[in-house]
Motif scaffolding. Structure first.
Motif, mmCIF file in Angstrom:
data_model
loop_
_atom_site.group_PDB
_atom_site.id
_atom_site.type_symbol
_atom_site.label_atom_id
_atom_site.label_comp_id
_atom_site.label_asym_id
_atom_site.label_seq_id
_atom_site.Cartn_x
_atom_site.Cartn_y
_atom_site.Cartn_z
ATOM 1 N N SER A 69 -3.534 17.405 -9.820
ATOM 2 C CA SER A 69 -4.867 16.860 -9.540
ATOM 3 C C SER A 69 -4.901 15.361 -9.840
ATOM 4 C CB SER A 69 -5.932 17.607 -10.333
ATOM 5 O OG SER A 69 -5.684 17.456 -11.696
ATOM 6 N N ARG A 70 -4.086 14.920 -10.820
ATOM 7 C CA ARG A 70 -4.038 13.481 -11.141
ATOM 8 C C ARG A 70 -3.424 12.703 -9.963
ATOM 9 N NH1 ARG A 70 -7.284 12.671 -13.661
ATOM 10 N NH2 ARG A 70 -6.794 13.955 -15.447
ATOM 11 N N VAL A 71 -2.415 13.254 -9.322
ATOM 12 C CA VAL A 71 -1.796 12.603 -8.150
ATOM 13 C C VAL A 71 -2.807 12.527 -7.010
ATOM 14 C CG1 VAL A 71 0.013 12.818 -6.373
ATOM 15 C CG2 VAL A 71 0.577 13.288 -8.753
ATOM 16 N N MET A 100 0.836 -1.205 0.000
ATOM 17 C CA MET A 100 0.000 0.000 0.000
ATOM 18 C C MET A 100 0.879 1.267 0.000
ATOM 19 S SD MET A 100 -2.919 1.502 0.195
ATOM 20 C CE MET A 100 -4.232 0.477 0.849
ATOM 21 N N PHE A 101 2.070 1.129 0.631
ATOM 22 C CA PHE A 101 2.969 2.288 0.715
ATOM 23 C C PHE A 101 4.077 2.247 -0.342
ATOM 24 C CE2 PHE A 101 1.769 1.398 5.268
ATOM 25 C CZ PHE A 101 0.726 2.304 5.278
ATOM 26 N N LEU A 102 4.467 1.043 -0.703
ATOM 27 C CA LEU A 102 5.538 0.925 -1.700
ATOM 28 C C LEU A 102 5.126 -0.063 -2.797
ATOM 29 C CD1 LEU A 102 8.500 1.817 -2.342
ATOM 30 C CD2 LEU A 102 9.245 -0.284 -1.240
ATOM 31 N N ALA A 103 4.727 0.518 -3.940
ATOM 32 C CA ALA A 103 4.293 -0.335 -5.067
ATOM 33 C C ALA A 103 5.514 -0.934 -5.760
ATOM 34 C CB ALA A 103 3.504 0.518 -6.047
ATOM 35 N N ALA A 104 5.355 -2.117 -6.336
ATOM 36 C CA ALA A 104 6.467 -2.769 -7.045
ATOM 37 C C ALA A 104 6.749 -2.032 -8.357
ATOM 38 C CB ALA A 104 6.103 -4.217 -7.334
ATOM 39 N N PRO A 105 8.048 -1.948 -8.776
ATOM 40 C CA PRO A 105 8.382 -1.237 -10.025
ATOM 41 C C PRO A 105 7.585 -1.743 -11.217
ATOM 42 C CG PRO A 105 10.375 -1.885 -8.874
ATOM 43 C CD PRO A 105 9.243 -2.473 -8.104
ATOM 44 N N ILE A 106 7.398 -3.038 -11.262
ATOM 45 C CA ILE A 106 6.690 -3.621 -12.413
ATOM 46 C C ILE A 106 5.236 -3.137 -12.447
ATOM 47 C CG2 ILE A 106 6.008 -5.844 -11.321
ATOM 48 C CD1 ILE A 106 7.639 -5.571 -14.753
ATOM 49 N N ASP A 107 4.629 -3.017 -11.229
ATOM 50 C CA ASP A 107 3.241 -2.506 -11.158
ATOM 51 C C ASP A 107 3.180 -1.031 -11.583
ATOM 52 O OD1 ASP A 107 2.469 -4.937 -10.221
ATOM 53 O OD2 ASP A 107 2.519 -4.367 -8.091
ATOM 54 N N VAL A 108 4.239 -0.306 -11.198
ATOM 55 C CA VAL A 108 4.295 1.122 -11.554
ATOM 56 C C VAL A 108 4.388 1.279 -13.072
ATOM 57 C CG1 VAL A 108 5.668 3.249 -11.330
ATOM 58 C CG2 VAL A 108 5.325 1.802 -9.330
ATOM 59 N N GLY A 163 1.670 2.935 -15.445
ATOM 60 C CA GLY A 163 2.054 4.034 -16.341
ATOM 61 C C GLY A 163 1.556 3.788 -17.742
ATOM 62 N N TYR A 164 1.754 2.567 -18.218
ATOM 63 C CA TYR A 164 1.308 2.174 -19.559
ATOM 64 C C TYR A 164 -0.205 2.351 -19.680
ATOM 65 C CZ TYR A 164 0.585 -0.835 -23.651
ATOM 66 O OH TYR A 164 0.217 -1.315 -24.872
ATOM 67 N N GLN A 165 -0.905 1.922 -18.609
ATOM 68 C CA GLN A 165 -2.369 2.017 -18.585
ATOM 69 C C GLN A 165 -2.830 3.484 -18.617
ATOM 70 O OE1 GLN A 165 -3.875 -0.148 -15.199
ATOM 71 N NE2 GLN A 165 -5.962 0.561 -15.578
ATOM 72 N N ILE A 200 -6.687 9.547 -3.496
ATOM 73 C CA ILE A 200 -8.062 9.342 -3.004
ATOM 74 C C ILE A 200 -8.527 7.913 -3.296
ATOM 75 C CG2 ILE A 200 -10.480 10.057 -3.387
ATOM 76 C CD1 ILE A 200 -9.297 12.946 -3.815
ATOM 77 N N SER A 201 -8.137 7.376 -4.473
ATOM 78 C CA SER A 201 -8.569 6.011 -4.832
ATOM 79 C C SER A 201 -7.554 4.941 -4.389
ATOM 80 C CB SER A 201 -8.822 5.936 -6.339
ATOM 81 O OG SER A 201 -7.650 6.332 -7.012
ATOM 82 N N TYR A 202 -6.626 5.299 -3.503
ATOM 83 C CA TYR A 202 -5.619 4.346 -2.966
ATOM 84 C C TYR A 202 -4.849 3.651 -4.099
ATOM 85 C CZ TYR A 202 -7.852 5.012 1.550
ATOM 86 O OH TYR A 202 -8.335 5.579 2.692
ATOM 87 N N ASP A 203 -4.594 4.388 -5.147
ATOM 88 C CA ASP A 203 -3.893 3.808 -6.301
ATOM 89 C C ASP A 203 -2.382 4.117 -6.165
ATOM 90 O OD1 ASP A 203 -3.104 2.825 -8.726
ATOM 91 O OD2 ASP A 203 -4.526 3.998 -9.936
ATOM 92 N N THR A 204 -1.707 3.346 -5.295
ATOM 93 C CA THR A 204 -0.287 3.628 -5.014
ATOM 94 C C THR A 204 0.595 3.567 -6.270
ATOM 95 O OG1 THR A 204 -0.724 2.558 -2.918
ATOM 96 C CG2 THR A 204 1.554 3.151 -3.355
ATOM 97 N N PRO A 205 0.467 2.556 -7.151
ATOM 98 C CA PRO A 205 1.334 2.548 -8.353
ATOM 99 C C PRO A 205 1.189 3.813 -9.192
ATOM 100 C CG PRO A 205 0.241 0.436 -8.104
ATOM 101 C CD PRO A 205 -0.382 1.345 -7.093
ATOM 102 N N ALA A 206 -0.046 4.328 -9.272
ATOM 103 C CA ALA A 206 -0.264 5.557 -10.060
ATOM 104 C C ALA A 206 0.464 6.734 -9.413
ATOM 105 C CB ALA A 206 -1.761 5.844 -10.166
ATOM 106 N N ILE A 207 0.404 6.796 -8.067
ATOM 107 C CA ILE A 207 1.104 7.894 -7.368
ATOM 108 C C ILE A 207 2.596 7.830 -7.701
ATOM 109 C CG2 ILE A 207 1.735 8.885 -5.129
ATOM 110 C CD1 ILE A 207 -0.933 7.841 -4.025
ATOM 111 N N TYR A 208 3.169 6.608 -7.582
ATOM 112 C CA TYR A 208 4.617 6.460 -7.861
ATOM 113 C C TYR A 208 4.936 6.847 -9.304
ATOM 114 C CZ TYR A 208 6.069 4.557 -3.410
ATOM 115 O OH TYR A 208 6.390 4.436 -2.107
#
Lengths: 228, 247
Positions: free
Chosen positions: B201-203, B27-35, B39-41, B208-216
């Protein structure tokens, strides 16, 4: 055209916040086509004297005339000791030399003609398209001299022009200066604390005293056969 | 270059290792591959390019306006040292105010649109640029100014032919500092009051949606953008100020 200094008096506030008299009733004359060297101890007021002739500062009393007018009326060529700071590194050598003409807003054609004229006389040993920092110390100082000459000045003032240079650059520049001073007909005053350097250029040398600065002695080095 | 790449690869490997071992909650540290996947998404499915464009637009308009005001004004007051002593205190004071603090005032004045965000970027950057330029102009070599004066240059000619060019090195430093400040202000103001487009605003949406990979992903993206802006400026500086480090 000559430089006349009549009974000037000048005081400055020293680093110790005390008033110091540096010139008291100083008078002299530098005639056309004459190169006068001023030799004196450090801090005796040699640079202040040049600044007053150039119009950068004023005497407290007395009178200075350059070609019969007050300083600042006629163009004067002032060659500084710090040639790196007096040239403009963002401009090419060509633009540095032409700078006085550019600010006079002369046409490009007229600037080109004046440049051609001066280049014909001096035969530059380096490209005009170089930047000042690409030249040796002597060459940079030479550019500063040519920049001063292009606007046909009434006098040339030189403040320790060789002091930041090595021996070979000094010899090279002294030769070039002698060539120039033999062809132009204006008074030249050169200040230095190295007598050898003065002897390479000057026709007469004045030995100055400590403050208040006066001319202690005059030595004639070259009997110049000019028309005056 | 290779050394820099090695350090980046090592950092990513360490990051992957930390996430594989689950020492830190995903939840606090997303995996690089997920990031990377996220990003691609985001690039494919969202208006990410519009976000980047809007953020850059706010930064550049704000900083450019600050340059247009701050550089000439700084040159003028730096050239006239007596004027600089009057303005120095005011400039130092304005420079010390965190620009974000004036955002509420900008909202009251300009409303919720882009003008308020650009206004805050302008406020934060103009004080920096004026200060840097005035400092540089007040330290231009006396010999250089006197040589121009003796050669017959008038005050305005000394200002734009000598003072401006001699101050350029420090002005460019000021522009780089101002751009970094502009990025921070633009993104923070986007986060404070919702705007349709903008990386800030995207961050916030991702948080808000707990999307940790997106934040990273967005944090890294902003870092890359900032670095690219900085490198571009360094390149322009090396071409424009060719005499730097040579005098």
């Amino acid at each position: 055209m000559s430089i006349e200094v009549n009974g000037i008096r000048k005081s400055i506030v020293s680093a110790k916040k005390t008033k110091e008299l540096i010139f008291d009733n100083l008078s002299f004359q530098v005639r056309d086509s004459e190169v006068v060297g001023i030799y004196g101890p450090n801090g005796c007021g040699k640079t202040t004297l040049l600044n007053m002739i150039a119009g950068i500062s004023k005497p407290d009393s007395g009178e200075i005339k350059v070609a019969g007018e007050n300083p600042g009326v006629h163009t004067i060529s002032y060659i500084f000791q710090e040639y790196k700071r007096s040239l403009y590194p963002w401009m090419t050598v060509r633009d540095n030399i032409a700078f006085p003409l550019i600010i006079m807003k002369l046409s490009k054609q007229e600037i080109a003609q004046r440049m051609e004229k001066i280049i014909d006389i001096v035969k530059l040993p380096f490209s005009l398209d170089k930047y000042p920092y690409e030249l040796s110390g002597g060459q940079q100082q030479y550019v500063a001299i040519l920049r001063g000459l292009i606007s046909s000045p009434s006098a040339i003032l030189m403040d320790e022009p060789f002091s930041a240079m090595d021996y070979s650059n000094t010899i090279w520049l002294a030769e070039k200066m002698n060539e120039i001073f033999q062809t132009i007909q204006i008074p030249v005053v050169m200040v230095a604390h190295n007598l050898d350097q003065l002897m390479m250029i000057a026709y007469r040398v004045w030995f100055m005293s400590e403050k208040p600065c006066t001319i202690l002695e005059e030595k004639v080095l070259k009997s110049f056969a000019v028309s005056w | 270059m290779i050394k820099k790449l090695i350090s980046i690869v090592c950092l990513i490997l360490l990051w992957q290792l930390l996430t594989e071992t689950k020492w830190i909650n995903p939840m606090f540290l997303a995996a690089p591959i997920d990031v990377i996947h996220k990003g691609y998404q985001l690039i494919r499915e969202s208006d990410l390019f519009l976000d980047i464009l809007h953020t850059l637009k706010r930064i550049f308009i704000g900083v450019l306006s600050a340059i247009l005001l701050g550089v000439p004004f700084g040159l003028l007051i730096g050239f006239r040292k007596s004027a600089y002593t009057y303005f120095e205190g005011v400039l130092d004071f304005l420079r010390s105010i965190p620009p974000i603090l004036v955002f509420p005032l900008a909202l009251l004045t300009f409303g919720r649109g882009d003008a308020s965000r650009i206004g805050v970027v302008f406020f934060g950057c103009s004080a920096i640029l004026t200060f840097h330029t005035a400092q540089a102009a007040s330290h231009v070599s006396e010999v250089r100014i006197n040589s121009a004066r003796i050669l017959g240059a008038k005050g305005y000619q000394i200002l734009y032919r000598i003072i401006f060019f001699d101050s350029l090195i420090d002005i460019m430093v000021g522009i780089r500092v101002a751009l970094s400040m502009g990025i921070i202000i633009s993104i923070v103001t986007e986060m404070l009051i919702g705007t349709k487009y903008g990386l800030g605003s995207r961050v916030l949406d991702a948080q808000i949606s707990y999307d940790t990979p997106a934040i990273y992903f967005l944090v890294i993206l902003v870092g890359i953008l900032g670095m690219m802006i900085n490198k571009s400026l360094q390149y322009i500086e090396s071409k424009l100020i060719h005499w730097k480090d040579k005098i």
